[in-house]
Design a protein around this motif. Structure first.
Motif, mmCIF file in Angstrom:
data_model
loop_
_atom_site.group_PDB
_atom_site.id
_atom_site.type_symbol
_atom_site.label_atom_id
_atom_site.label_comp_id
_atom_site.label_asym_id
_atom_site.label_seq_id
_atom_site.Cartn_x
_atom_site.Cartn_y
_atom_site.Cartn_z
ATOM 1 N N GLN A 116 38.494 36.321 32.471
ATOM 2 C CA GLN A 116 39.512 35.620 31.690
ATOM 3 C C GLN A 116 40.853 35.598 32.433
ATOM 4 O O GLN A 116 41.539 34.577 32.468
ATOM 5 C CB GLN A 116 39.665 36.280 30.318
ATOM 6 N N ILE A 117 41.214 36.720 33.031
ATOM 7 C CA ILE A 117 42.467 36.782 33.811
ATOM 8 C C ILE A 117 42.400 35.823 34.993
ATOM 9 O O ILE A 117 43.348 35.088 35.270
ATOM 10 C CB ILE A 117 42.754 38.229 34.270
ATOM 11 N N LEU A 118 41.268 35.814 35.693
ATOM 12 C CA LEU A 118 41.123 34.946 36.863
ATOM 13 C C LEU A 118 41.167 33.474 36.481
ATOM 14 O O LEU A 118 41.703 32.646 37.224
ATOM 15 C CB LEU A 118 39.833 35.266 37.612
ATOM 16 N N ARG A 119 40.621 33.117 35.312
ATOM 17 C CA ARG A 119 40.644 31.723 34.856
ATOM 18 C C ARG A 119 42.016 31.296 34.351
ATOM 19 O O ARG A 119 42.339 30.117 34.325
ATOM 20 C CB ARG A 119 39.610 31.506 33.745
ATOM 21 N N SER A 120 42.844 32.266 33.950
ATOM 22 C CA SER A 120 44.122 31.938 33.320
ATOM 23 C C SER A 120 45.227 31.546 34.302
ATOM 24 O O SER A 120 46.297 31.149 33.884
ATOM 25 C CB SER A 120 44.604 33.124 32.478
ATOM 26 N N LEU A 163 43.290 42.821 41.750
ATOM 27 C CA LEU A 163 43.699 42.905 40.360
ATOM 28 C C LEU A 163 43.965 44.371 40.047
ATOM 29 O O LEU A 163 43.083 45.212 40.200
ATOM 30 C CB LEU A 163 42.610 42.357 39.431
ATOM 31 N N THR A 164 45.187 44.670 39.635
ATOM 32 C CA THR A 164 45.565 46.038 39.285
ATOM 33 C C THR A 164 45.831 46.084 37.794
ATOM 34 O O THR A 164 46.611 45.282 37.273
ATOM 35 C CB THR A 164 46.823 46.477 40.059
ATOM 36 N N THR A 165 45.171 47.021 37.118
ATOM 37 C CA THR A 165 45.343 47.191 35.675
ATOM 38 C C THR A 165 45.682 48.649 35.384
ATOM 39 O O THR A 165 45.468 49.520 36.218
ATOM 40 C CB THR A 165 44.060 46.806 34.910
ATOM 41 N N ALA A 166 46.180 48.892 34.171
ATOM 42 C CA ALA A 166 46.545 50.255 33.786
ATOM 43 C C ALA A 166 45.307 51.088 33.454
ATOM 44 O O ALA A 166 45.302 52.297 33.648
ATOM 45 C CB ALA A 166 47.493 50.238 32.594
ATOM 46 N N THR A 167 44.288 50.439 32.927
ATOM 47 C CA THR A 167 43.029 51.117 32.595
ATOM 48 C C THR A 167 41.875 50.256 33.075
ATOM 49 O O THR A 167 42.046 49.091 33.428
ATOM 50 C CB THR A 167 42.886 51.338 31.067
ATOM 51 N N GLN A 168 40.686 50.824 33.036
ATOM 52 C CA GLN A 168 39.487 50.083 33.389
ATOM 53 C C GLN A 168 39.276 48.977 32.359
ATOM 54 O O GLN A 168 39.403 49.210 31.161
ATOM 55 C CB GLN A 168 38.278 51.038 33.392
ATOM 56 N N ILE A 169 38.980 47.750 32.816
ATOM 57 C CA ILE A 169 38.741 46.654 31.886
ATOM 58 C C ILE A 169 37.358 46.050 32.125
ATOM 59 O O ILE A 169 36.759 46.245 33.183
ATOM 60 C CB ILE A 169 39.832 45.559 31.984
ATOM 61 N N SER A 170 36.875 45.310 31.146
ATOM 62 C CA SER A 170 35.530 44.738 31.218
ATOM 63 C C SER A 170 35.498 43.533 32.161
ATOM 64 O O SER A 170 36.535 42.934 32.475
ATOM 65 C CB SER A 170 35.073 44.302 29.827
ATOM 66 N N ASN A 171 34.299 43.172 32.568
ATOM 67 C CA ASN A 171 34.122 42.008 33.439
ATOM 68 C C ASN A 171 34.565 40.722 32.746
ATOM 69 O O ASN A 171 35.080 39.820 33.393
ATOM 70 C CB ASN A 171 32.662 41.895 33.888
ATOM 71 N N GLU A 172 34.363 40.652 31.426
ATOM 72 C CA GLU A 172 34.790 39.464 30.676
ATOM 73 C C GLU A 172 36.315 39.306 30.747
ATOM 74 O O GLU A 172 36.826 38.200 30.916
ATOM 75 C CB GLU A 172 34.351 39.542 29.203
ATOM 76 N N ASN A 173 37.037 40.415 30.618
ATOM 77 C CA ASN A 173 38.504 40.364 30.716
ATOM 78 C C ASN A 173 38.955 39.984 32.124
ATOM 79 O O ASN A 173 39.921 39.244 32.294
ATOM 80 C CB ASN A 173 39.125 41.691 30.298
#
Length: 179
Positions: free
Chosen positions: A124-128, A111-121
């Motif tokens: 949520q991405i993995l479930r989506s 998972l590559t994101t622009a900034t650090q994100i929380s475990n909840e996010n």
């Protein structure tokens, strides 16, 4: 990341041997340690890559570093050094890990994101997405890449979902150029 045929062949040979001897789990754990040690020690990498240090000295150092490992892992490391392939040691270990995880059905997710994100996010991405098997084990690697501007890029095995702002802007740019 491209992996050499050499690393794949050594890893397959090790897997075949450990399956026959029933030592796959022990060697799997040790190969994770090899990857960790080789990733964290720039000096060790330089030492192994130095061409004017002979194989006997490299074998002595490797024997000392990996002395707590099983005889199977120690012999593999010695064999790799003896054949002048010490630059492939980390790749061999990683390929072995990948092969064992494939057998166990472990999904490799990046998972590559622009900034650090929380475990909840992250959850949520993995479930989506349908790409992630929610009932299977997975090995998650989270990377931060500000160049994607926002959103995320999710890679599961050889499939990818690109929901990044950068790719959306590039698509808009192409649409404008075509019209």
């Amino acid at each position: 990341m491209l992996t050499s045929k050499v690393a794949k062949r050594y890893a397959q040979g090790l897997l075949d041997f450990t399956n026959e001897s029933g030592q796959t789990d022990a060697v799997f754990s040790e190969m994770k340690d090899v990857v960790k040690i080789m990733s964290e020690s720039a000096d060790l990498n330089k030492f192994f890559l130095t061409p004017y240090i002979d194989a006997n000295k490299k074998t002595e150092v490797a024997s000392e570093i990996f002395k707590s490992f099983s005889l199977v892992s120690q012999n593999l490391i010695k064999l790799i050094i003896k054949h002048g392939r010490e630059n492939q040691l980390k790749n061999v270990a990683q390929q072995f890990i990948n092969k064992v995880e494939d057998i166990k059905g472990v999904q490799r997710i990046t998972l590559t994101t622009a900034t650090q994100i929380s475990n909840e996010n992250i959850e949520q991405i993995l479930r989506s997405t349908d790409l992630v098997n929610q009932n299977a084990q997975f090995d998650l690697e989270v990377n931060v890449n500000p160049a994607i501007l926002g959103g995320y890029i999710l890679r599961v095995g050889d499939q990818q979902v690109d929901a990044s702002v950068k790719s959306k802007l590039n698509k808009i740019k192409k649409d404008f150029q075509l019209n």
